[in-house]
Design an enzyme around this catalytic site. Structure first.
Site, mmCIF file in Angstrom:
data_model
loop_
_atom_site.group_PDB
_atom_site.id
_atom_site.type_symbol
_atom_site.label_atom_id
_atom_site.label_comp_id
_atom_site.label_asym_id
_atom_site.label_seq_id
_atom_site.Cartn_x
_atom_site.Cartn_y
_atom_site.Cartn_z
ATOM 1 N N CYS A 65 0.873 -1.176 0.000
ATOM 2 C CA CYS A 65 0.000 0.000 0.000
ATOM 3 C C CYS A 65 0.906 1.222 0.000
ATOM 4 C CB CYS A 65 -0.992 -0.025 1.159
ATOM 5 S SG CYS A 65 -0.311 0.096 2.815
ATOM 6 N N GLY A 66 0.370 2.379 0.333
ATOM 7 C CA GLY A 66 1.204 3.583 0.285
ATOM 8 C C GLY A 66 2.402 3.476 1.201
ATOM 9 N N THR A 67 2.142 3.087 2.435
ATOM 10 C CA THR A 67 3.221 2.966 3.422
ATOM 11 C C THR A 67 3.528 1.525 3.821
ATOM 12 O OG1 THR A 67 1.596 3.094 5.199
ATOM 13 C CG2 THR A 67 2.604 5.191 4.476
ATOM 14 N N GLY A 68 2.579 0.643 3.644
ATOM 15 C CA GLY A 68 2.673 -0.726 4.177
ATOM 16 C C GLY A 68 2.101 -0.824 5.581
ATOM 17 N N ILE A 69 1.841 0.308 6.198
ATOM 18 C CA ILE A 69 1.411 0.300 7.610
ATOM 19 C C ILE A 69 -0.027 -0.212 7.756
ATOM 20 C CG2 ILE A 69 0.947 1.746 9.630
ATOM 21 C CD1 ILE A 69 3.238 3.596 8.630
ATOM 22 N N ARG A 132 15.312 -19.839 20.761
ATOM 23 C CA ARG A 132 14.630 -18.909 21.680
ATOM 24 C C ARG A 132 13.539 -18.120 20.970
ATOM 25 N NH1 ARG A 132 19.271 -16.550 20.006
ATOM 26 N NH2 ARG A 132 19.295 -14.310 19.559
ATOM 27 N N HIS A 133 13.706 -17.924 19.660
ATOM 28 C CA HIS A 133 12.688 -17.183 18.901
ATOM 29 C C HIS A 133 11.408 -18.000 18.760
ATOM 30 C CE1 HIS A 133 15.781 -14.271 18.172
ATOM 31 N NE2 HIS A 133 16.554 -15.195 17.614
HETATM 32 C C1 RB5 Z 1 -4.197 5.187 0.803
HETATM 33 O O1 RB5 Z 1 -4.274 6.545 0.506
HETATM 34 C C2 RB5 Z 1 -3.205 4.962 1.932
HETATM 35 O O2 RB5 Z 1 -3.777 5.361 3.137
HETATM 36 C C3 RB5 Z 1 -2.798 3.504 1.982
HETATM 37 O O3 RB5 Z 1 -2.209 3.159 0.769
HETATM 38 C C4 RB5 Z 1 -1.795 3.115 3.051
HETATM 39 O O4 RB5 Z 1 -0.681 3.940 3.024
HETATM 40 C C5 RB5 Z 1 -2.356 2.938 4.405
HETATM 41 O O5 RB5 Z 1 -1.652 2.570 5.357
#
Ligand code: RB5
Length: 145
Positions: A65-69, A132-133
């Protein structure tokens, strides 16, 4: 390896390129979308790939996605998924060695494709270190009960 991959609009172009790269490396790729730059909701795609991994339809998952978050937050809601949002090769190796990550989430907007390609390679080739992991991953699994 059988790999489930998906993205939202923010990761669409890198997802397309990574899927082609994986196929050229001989992997079986389940491309779960999206199919264009049109705006979509990343949790829908995290759910599909996460379920593929949870039910063992795929050995690993990759989400862009944009950040992966957002993809990581969503995918980690699915029991059996250990998703890691990774921005460097070293973290990809550590996510496999220490955390036995089975889903990789990537930033399609802030990390170049060349780096993400190297990250994917490390994610697919680095074994879990166990020992251990293993105890710690089992404690993560117990949080899911
Ligand atoms: C979409 O605009 C953006 O929020 C999504 O790609 C992502 O970065 C969310 O975590």
């Amino acid at each position: 390896m059988r790999i489930s991959i998906a993205s939202d609009h923010g990761g669409f172009h890198q997802k397309q390129a990574l899927a082609r790269h994986l196929e050229s490396m001989g992997h079986t790729v389940l491309d779960r979308g999206c199919d264009s730059e049109d705006s979509v909701d990343y949790p829908d795609y995290a759910e599909i790939v996460g379920e593929d991994v949870a039910v063992k339809e795929a050995e690993r998952g990759i989400l862009v996605c944009g950040t992966g978050i957002g993809m990581a937050i969503a995918a980690n809601k699915i029991r059996g998924v250990r998703a890691a949002n990774v921005t460097s090769v070293e973290f990809a190796q550590l996510a496999r060695e220490h955390n036995d990550a089975n889903v990789l989430t990537l930033s399609g907007r802030f990390v170049p494709l060349t780096t993400n390609t190297d990250i994917v390679e490390a994610f697919l080739t680095t074994p879990f270190a166990g020992d251990r992991h293993d105890r710690r991953v089992k404690k993560i699994q117990s949080l899911e009960q």
